[in-house]
Design an enzyme around this catalytic site. Sequence first.
Site, PDB file in Angstrom:
ATOM      1  N   ARG A 230     -44.347   4.882  35.718  1.00 22.33           N
ATOM      2  CA  ARG A 230     -43.014   4.804  36.303  1.00 22.33           C
ATOM      3  C   ARG A 230     -42.249   3.692  35.604  1.00 22.33           C
ATOM      4  O   ARG A 230     -42.833   2.670  35.218  1.00 22.33           O
ATOM      5  CB  ARG A 230     -43.086   4.525  37.807  1.00 22.33           C
ATOM      6  CG  ARG A 230     -43.564   5.716  38.630  1.00 22.33           C
ATOM      7  CD  ARG A 230     -42.532   6.839  38.630  1.00 22.33           C
ATOM      8  NE  ARG A 230     -42.875   7.923  39.529  1.00 22.33           N
ATOM      9  CZ  ARG A 230     -43.524   9.031  39.171  1.00 22.33           C
ATOM     10  NH1 ARG A 230     -43.927   9.160  37.908  1.00 22.33           N
ATOM     11  NH2 ARG A 230     -43.772   9.988  40.048  1.00 22.33           N
ATOM     12  N   GLU A 259     -33.481   5.503  34.787  1.00 28.24           N
ATOM     13  CA  GLU A 259     -33.464   6.963  34.877  1.00 28.24           C
ATOM     14  C   GLU A 259     -32.444   7.453  35.915  1.00 28.24           C
ATOM     15  O   GLU A 259     -32.316   6.856  36.978  1.00 28.24           O
ATOM     16  CB  GLU A 259     -34.852   7.470  35.284  1.00 28.24           C
ATOM     17  CG  GLU A 259     -35.912   7.298  34.238  1.00 28.24           C
ATOM     18  CD  GLU A 259     -37.266   7.844  34.692  1.00 28.24           C
ATOM     19  OE1 GLU A 259     -37.303   8.727  35.570  1.00 28.24           O
ATOM     20  OE2 GLU A 259     -38.281   7.375  34.176  1.00 28.24           O
ATOM     21  N   HIS A 277     -38.728  11.430  30.551  1.00 32.39           N
ATOM     22  CA  HIS A 277     -39.623  11.691  31.691  1.00 32.39           C
ATOM     23  C   HIS A 277     -40.131  13.135  31.673  1.00 32.39           C
ATOM     24  O   HIS A 277     -40.006  13.880  32.651  1.00 32.39           O
ATOM     25  CB  HIS A 277     -38.912  11.387  33.009  1.00 32.39           C
ATOM     26  CG  HIS A 277     -39.864  11.096  34.134  1.00 32.39           C
ATOM     27  ND1 HIS A 277     -39.562  10.278  35.204  1.00 32.39           N
ATOM     28  CD2 HIS A 277     -41.146  11.526  34.373  1.00 32.39           C
ATOM     29  CE1 HIS A 277     -40.577  10.223  36.044  1.00 32.39           C
ATOM     30  NE2 HIS A 277     -41.551  10.970  35.560  1.00 32.39           N
TER      31      HIS A 277
END
Length: 310
Positions: A230, A259, A277
């Site tokens: 993450r 993000e 991602h």
Amino acid sequence: MKPSLLVLIPLDGGSLADISASFDLIHAPTPTQRTEAIARHGETIRAVLTNGTTGLTAAEFDRLAQLEFVSALGAGYENIAVDHARARGIVLVNGAGANDDCVADHAFALLLAVVRDVPQRDLATRNGVWRDALPMRPTVSGKRLGVVGLGNIGEKVARRAAGFDLETGYHNRQPRIGATSRYFESVLALAHWSDYLIVATPGGASTRHLIDRAVLDALGPTGFLVNVARGSVVDTAALAAALKAGAIAGAGLDVYESEPHPPEALIALPNVVLTPHVAGTSPESIAATVRNFIDNATRHFAGEPVLTPI
């Protein structure tokens, strides 16, 4: 009558069709659609499909009076209000194991790309630059690879490392029983030992900025960082400063704190490789995660134990 299911993440038509066979589906993948769907259908929704990034807040749980089942499509669930759900007796599951191979593959793709400088050499070749004008890059094999988070994905990363003759070490909160890699009690110690550091630990408050300036300094000017976990696990500002100063040699990131917007501090740097991602996404992995969700939800509504509880 099929249970009412709220889907909060983008899915392709085939996946939605597969899910619709068993559930009365409400697809709301944008913030506006999400708000409208909960307002309109909140009293009837019995299940929610989300992911770790999109999550489901405590306030949203409170607006879903009939909710009894929540699934994260992938392994992560850091933005789902887990304690709030458990207090209501809501069943929580995730997609642990369904896309592990895809993520581990992508971790090595990023490692190879950044160590061997593939994007910049591709650009140089297209611009007519021959190898004699380019600095040589390190061999990947025969080095030390540190894995931060030896869960299912981290274990698959370590298994792939064996094919590159890499010595592997890892850090978890506790040593993993049966692990063949060397255990380190801190990320800092692991970084000192490693040539490459691959981050595969869960996100959330407990791991926020686990990879900070001290860890990057420990990794050193010949070290490389890869993050497929993450974005919150890595301190972006510290990473940008380390890359600019040559405190580490390079980084490959599939996730980042900004993000879905690209990390402004990193996009102009030649020693970082970025992907949006996508480590866990492929036709095979999406099919597996959707199948895992359907199996879990079907079992729950049939009164049977779920397969991958959180």
